[in-house]
Scaffold this motif. Sequence first.
Motif, short mmCIF file in Angstrom:
data_model
loop_
_atom_site.label_atom_id
_atom_site.label_comp_id
_atom_site.label_asym_id
_atom_site.label_seq_id
_atom_site.Cartn_x
_atom_site.Cartn_y
_atom_site.Cartn_z
N ILE A 68 0.82 -1.22 0.00
CA ILE A 68 0.00 0.00 0.00
C ILE A 68 0.85 1.26 0.00
O ILE A 68 0.41 2.32 -0.45
CB ILE A 68 -1.00 -0.02 1.19
CG1 ILE A 68 -2.16 0.96 0.95
CG2 ILE A 68 -0.30 0.28 2.50
CD1 ILE A 68 -3.07 0.57 -0.17
N LYS A 69 2.08 1.15 0.47
CA LYS A 69 2.96 2.33 0.54
C LYS A 69 3.39 2.84 -0.83
O LYS A 69 3.91 3.95 -0.93
CB LYS A 69 4.18 2.02 1.40
CG LYS A 69 3.86 1.99 2.87
CD LYS A 69 5.13 1.86 3.68
CE LYS A 69 4.82 2.01 5.15
NZ LYS A 69 6.03 1.94 5.95
N LYS A 70 3.19 2.06 -1.88
CA LYS A 70 3.53 2.57 -3.21
C LYS A 70 2.51 3.59 -3.72
O LYS A 70 2.70 4.20 -4.75
CB LYS A 70 3.73 1.42 -4.21
CG LYS A 70 2.50 0.64 -4.54
CD LYS A 70 2.85 -0.52 -5.49
CE LYS A 70 1.64 -1.41 -5.69
NZ LYS A 70 1.95 -2.61 -6.44
N PHE A 71 1.43 3.78 -2.95
CA PHE A 71 0.40 4.76 -3.29
C PHE A 71 0.45 5.90 -2.26
O PHE A 71 0.27 5.66 -1.07
CB PHE A 71 -0.98 4.12 -3.30
CG PHE A 71 -1.04 2.89 -4.16
CD1 PHE A 71 -1.06 3.00 -5.54
CD2 PHE A 71 -1.06 1.62 -3.59
CE1 PHE A 71 -1.10 1.87 -6.34
CE2 PHE A 71 -1.10 0.49 -4.37
CZ PHE A 71 -1.11 0.61 -5.75
N ASN A 76 -4.29 7.69 -5.86
CA ASN A 76 -3.29 6.91 -6.61
C ASN A 76 -3.73 5.45 -6.70
O ASN A 76 -3.56 4.80 -7.74
CB ASN A 76 -1.92 6.99 -5.94
CG ASN A 76 -1.34 8.37 -5.95
OD1 ASN A 76 -0.83 8.84 -4.94
ND2 ASN A 76 -1.39 9.06 -7.08
N LEU A 77 -4.30 4.91 -5.61
CA LEU A 77 -4.81 3.55 -5.62
C LEU A 77 -6.00 3.42 -6.58
O LEU A 77 -6.11 2.45 -7.33
CB LEU A 77 -5.20 3.11 -4.20
CG LEU A 77 -5.80 1.71 -4.05
CD1 LEU A 77 -4.86 0.64 -4.60
CD2 LEU A 77 -6.16 1.45 -2.60
N GLU A 157 0.45 0.48 8.33
CA GLU A 157 1.83 0.53 7.85
C GLU A 157 2.66 1.62 8.52
O GLU A 157 3.86 1.65 8.36
CB GLU A 157 1.84 0.72 6.33
CG GLU A 157 1.19 -0.40 5.56
CD GLU A 157 2.01 -1.67 5.57
OE1 GLU A 157 3.25 -1.60 5.50
OE2 GLU A 157 1.41 -2.76 5.64
N GLU A 158 2.01 2.53 9.21
CA GLU A 158 2.75 3.65 9.84
C GLU A 158 3.49 3.20 11.07
O GLU A 158 3.18 2.31 11.77
CB GLU A 158 1.79 4.78 10.19
CG GLU A 158 1.23 5.45 8.95
CD GLU A 158 0.19 6.51 9.26
OE1 GLU A 158 -0.32 6.58 10.40
OE2 GLU A 158 -0.12 7.27 8.35
#
Length: 158
Positions: A68-71, A76-77, A157-158
């Motif tokens: 998910i961090k690539k967005f 963007n997703l 993810e944070e």
Amino acid sequence: RINKLFNEKGKDKLINQVINPLDLALLEVGNEISRFLETIPIYNIFLRHVNGINLYDSAELVCEIKDIKKFNTSNNLLAYAGMYPNAQNYNKNLHKLLLRISHKLVRYNPVYDFVYTNAYNKYSSLNTNEEHIEAMARRIVIKKFLQNLFTHWIKLEE
């Protein structure tokens, strides 16, 4: 004619030699997928609790999105999923999956059914056919679902 070709003996053989082993294999695959998914936080925190999304849908979503961090944003997703008009480079597998999921979300999840109904009513005033109105309303459901998924996943993810 088919009944003559497919007699009781043939039917029993099909059930015992093909269907029963297939049923067992599907059960084993489902158990294996479940074991893997239970190690993934977004499944345990969010996807498992969304009515209308099953084990296989969850597994496909996680596999298609991966990280998910690539967005940077939920937009963007959404673009990656092809949920913007005239999107050029998008994940076609994710797009198809989300279209399939949208039907289940509307059917089995009161929150997303509410989103769909409101969008449908809003678009009903447009001069367009029924299929187009339904498709636009389903896209709104998908957008809301992806925004919710992104919000939950990025926090983990944070």
